[in-house]
Design a protein around this motif. Structure first.
Motif, PDB file in Angstrom:
ATOM      1  N   HIS A 155       0.829  -1.214   0.000  1.00 31.85           N
ATOM      2  CA  HIS A 155       0.000   0.000   0.000  1.00 31.85           C
ATOM      3  C   HIS A 155       0.857   1.256   0.000  1.00 31.85           C
ATOM      4  CE1 HIS A 155       0.904  -0.364   4.286  1.00 31.85           C
ATOM      5  NE2 HIS A 155       0.620   0.916   4.387  1.00 31.85           N
ATOM      6  N   ARG A 156       1.975   1.221   0.747  1.00 35.67           N
ATOM      7  CA  ARG A 156       2.852   2.396   0.817  1.00 35.67           C
ATOM      8  C   ARG A 156       3.533   2.612  -0.534  1.00 35.67           C
ATOM      9  NH1 ARG A 156       6.460   5.367   4.363  1.00 35.67           N
ATOM     10  NH2 ARG A 156       5.224   4.702   6.127  1.00 35.67           N
ATOM     11  N   ILE A 203       2.479   1.861  -3.515  1.00 33.29           N
ATOM     12  CA  ILE A 203       1.543   2.437  -4.494  1.00 33.29           C
ATOM     13  C   ILE A 203       1.349   3.923  -4.215  1.00 33.29           C
ATOM     14  CG2 ILE A 203      -0.872   2.385  -5.284  1.00 33.29           C
ATOM     15  CD1 ILE A 203      -0.729  -0.714  -4.641  1.00 33.29           C
ATOM     16  N   MET A 204       1.262   4.272  -2.947  1.00 26.82           N
ATOM     17  CA  MET A 204       1.131   5.693  -2.601  1.00 26.82           C
ATOM     18  C   MET A 204       2.365   6.473  -3.044  1.00 26.82           C
ATOM     19  SD  MET A 204      -0.491   5.798   1.181  1.00 26.82           S
ATOM     20  CE  MET A 204      -2.166   5.304   1.519  1.00 26.82           C
ATOM     21  N   TYR A 208      -3.975   9.990  -4.035  1.00 26.92           N
ATOM     22  CA  TYR A 208      -3.536   9.534  -2.722  1.00 26.92           C
ATOM     23  C   TYR A 208      -4.749   9.166  -1.863  1.00 26.92           C
ATOM     24  CZ  TYR A 208      -0.663   9.716   1.524  1.00 26.92           C
ATOM     25  OH  TYR A 208       0.001   9.414   2.689  1.00 26.92           O
ATOM     26  N   LEU A 263      -6.698   6.057  -2.646  1.00 24.28           N
ATOM     27  CA  LEU A 263      -6.079   4.785  -2.257  1.00 24.28           C
ATOM     28  C   LEU A 263      -6.462   4.429  -0.824  1.00 24.28           C
ATOM     29  CD1 LEU A 263      -2.605   5.576  -3.748  1.00 24.28           C
ATOM     30  CD2 LEU A 263      -4.105   3.776  -4.550  1.00 24.28           C
TER      31      LEU A 263
END
Length: 454
Positions: free
Chosen positions: A54-55, A57-58, A451, A454
Motif C-alpha cells: 500500500h505504501r 503504491i502511494m 492519494y 487509495l
C-alpha cells in the motif's frame, strides 16, 4: 567550445540502509548543510526504504517521504532533483546545483533485480547514468545478498548487475563503459574469522586497521580482477552494522551479530586505453576528500556513510543548447512572451516545451505552467523564436520565476533563463489567494486525489 582549464567540482555521496524507518526530522549533518563548502552534486542511495504494497503504491502516486525530505531541504539552497529511480526498497536520487543543470544530458536510469533466495526484487541494483559537461558518469546503488557465508554470491550479483544493465546510445551501452562509475550501497560484506571479542576490542580502541585484512570485500578484491579496478578510501570509521536502534551500541539481541562494514562507497575511473595519444579523451580526475560514517542517526540498525569527492574535469562545452528568456513585463493581467534561440544544433522536437517555475523549484515536474515550442522549428536555426504564455496560466501572486527549456529527445533541461519578477495581478487582488492556490498546485491536488482514493 572546450575549456582548457580543469574545473574543480565537489560531490557529496551518501549511502544508508534506512531499515524501513521514516525519515528523521533533521538531515543537516547527513548533507553537511552547515559546511562552508557546498557540493555541486548530491548523490543519495538508500536501501530498505519502506515498501509494503500500500505504501509503495502511494509513493508512486505522490513522491515518497524520503525524496520529499531531500527535495524540501535542497531546493531552497538552489539544488534540483535531476533524476531518481526506485525499485521497491532501493532508492537513488541525483541532485545538481541549478547552474550545472543545462550541462547534464543523456540522463537514463536502470534497475536489476537479484535475490536468488526467493527474495525476488528486494535485492539488486538501481543506477542513473548521465553526461556531465560531456563526460559520461554512472552511479550504481546496490543491496546485495546478506549473511556471512555469501561473499562469493555478492560478487556474482554485482557482476550480474553489471552485465544486465544496458543504456543507449550504443557507444556506452554498459556501466563499465562510463568514464567514472560510483558503486555504493549495502554491499553486505562481513568481517570473517575474527571472533566477536576481538572485533569489539578493535572498535573500542579504534584500531580499525587490524580488521581490514578480514573484511570480505578487501579479501575478494585480491582474487577478482574486476573489483581491483574499483578504489575505496580507508575504512577509518567504526563498522556501520549492526546497531541497536537509537543507540551507538552494537547488536545486543540474542543473535549478537558481529559488526561489519556493510555500507560502502567505491569508484572506478575508466582505465586509459593505449596508445597514449588518447590521454585527452579522459580529462577527468577524482580524489576523495573524506570517507566517514555518521553516528548521530539512530532510526536504523545501520549508520549512514558519506563520501566527499573532488572531481576535476575539462568542460567539453560551456554554452547551453538553448538560450531562453522572458521578454517584457510579466503579470497575470496580460499574455506574456517567451523568446528562445538554439545556440548550437541539437535534436529538437515538437514535443519540447518551456516551463515556468518558481525560483527554488524542486524537480522538473514542479512547473507552474508550460508552453510548447513552435512545431515548425528547424534544429539548426539560430533565429529568435517567440512563444506566448496565456495570462490565465500566470500566477496571480507573482514572485521570482525562471523559464526552463525541456528537450524531449535528450530527456533533460537544456536551457534556463535568468530569474525574473512576475508582478502580482492588479485585477485579481481580492481573489488572489484562492485563485493562485487552485491554479499553481494542480499537480499537488491531482496527486492528493490519487492519494486519497487509495
Amino acid at each position: 567550445t572546450t575549456t582548457t582549464n580543469p574545473c574543480s567540482l565537489l560531490l557529496h555521496v551518501v549511502t544508508w540502509n534506512v531499515a524501513t524507518a521514516d525519515p528523521p526530522d533533521d538531515i543537516s549533518s547527513l548533507l553537511h548543510l552547515n559546511s562552508p563548502k557546498s557540493p555541486d552534486l548530491y548523490v543519495i542511495g538508500l536501501q530498505e526504504v519502506y515498501a509494503a504494497p500500500h505504501r509503495f503504491i502511494m509513493d508512486l502516486a505522490v513522491e515518497d517521504s524520503w525524496s520529499l525530505l531531500f527535495m524540501s531541504r535542497l531546493a531552497p539552497r538552489g539544488y534540483l532533483k535531476v533524476s531518481s529511480i526506485r525499485m521497491q526498497g532501493l532508492l537513488l536520487l541525483f541532485f545538481s546545483r541549478l547552474a550545472h543543470v543545462p550541462f547534464i544530458r543523456d540522463v537514463q536510469a536502470a534497475y536489476t533485480r537479484t535475490g536468488f533466495f526467493g527474495y525476488w526484487g528486494n535485492k539488486g541494483g538501481v543506477s542513473i547514468r548521465l553526461s556531465f559537461y560531456g563526460h559520461m558518469l554512472c552511479f550504481l546503488n546496490c543491496h546485495l545478498a546478506a549473511h556471512m557465508e555469501y561473499a562469493s554470491q555478492r560478487v556474482d550479483e554485482f557482476e550480474y548487475i553489471l552485465d544486465t544493465q544496458t543504456f543507449y546510445p550504443k557507444k556506452m551501452p554498459q556501466i563499465l563503459d562510463h568514464q567514472l562509475v560510483f558503486w555504493f550501497g549495502d554491499l553486505n560484506f562481513r568481517i570473517q574469522d575474527h571472533d566477536m571479542h576481538f572485533v569489539r576490542n578493535c572498535i573500542t580502541s579504534q584500531k580499525f586497521n587490524l580488521l581490514w585484512s578480514k573484511d570480505q570485500l578487501t579479501m575478494v578484491k585480491t582474487k577478482e580482477a574486476l573489483l581491483q579496478e574499483f578504489q575505496e578510501g580507508p575504512l577509518d570509521f567504526p563498522p556501520t552494522f549492526k546497531f541497536d536502534r537509537f543507540s551507538d551500541n552494537y547488536d545486543s539481541s540474542g543473535k549478537k551479530r558481529k559488526p561489519a562494514w556493510t555500507d560502502r562507497i567505491l569508484w572506478r575511473v575508466k582505465p586509459k586505453e593505449p596508445p597514449s595519444k588518447e590521454e585527452d579523451e579522459f580529462p577527468l580526475k577524482l580524489t576523495q576528500d573524506s570517507y566517514t560514517s555518521n553516528m548521530e542517526y539512530g532510526i536504523s540498525d545501520h549508520k549512514p556513510v558519506i563520501g566527499i569527492f573532488t572531481l576535476e574535469l575539462k568542460k567539453m562545452y560551456e554554452t547551453p543548447l538553448v538560450r531562453v528568456c522572458a521578454e517584457g513585463e510579466w503579470s497575470a493581467d496580460f499574455d506574456a512572451m517567451v523568446i528562445y534561440s538554439p545556440l548550437q544544433p541539437f535534436p529538437s522536437s515538437a514535443w519540447d516545451w518551456i516551463g515556468l517555475y518558481r525560483v527554488g523549484f524542486r524537480s522538473i515536474s514542479d512547473y507552474i505552467t508550460y508552453t510548447w515550442v513552435k512545431d515548425d522549428e528547424v534544429s539548426f536555426n539560430n533565429e529568435l523564436t517567440q512563444v506566448y504564455v496565456s495570462k490565465d496560466e500566470i500566477p496571480v501572486l507573482g514572485g521570482e520565476c525562471v523559464l526552463c527549456y525541456y528537450s524531449s529527445v535528450l530527456q533533460c533541461i537544456v536551457g534556463i533563463s535568468s530569474p525574473f519578477k512576475v508582478s502580482a495581478s492588479a485585477q485579481h487582488s481580492r481573489h488572489t489567494h484562492t485563485h493562485t492556490h487552485t491554479h499553481t498546485n494542480t499537480h499537488t491536488s491531482l496527486h492528493l486525489e490519487i492519494y486519497l482514493s487509495l
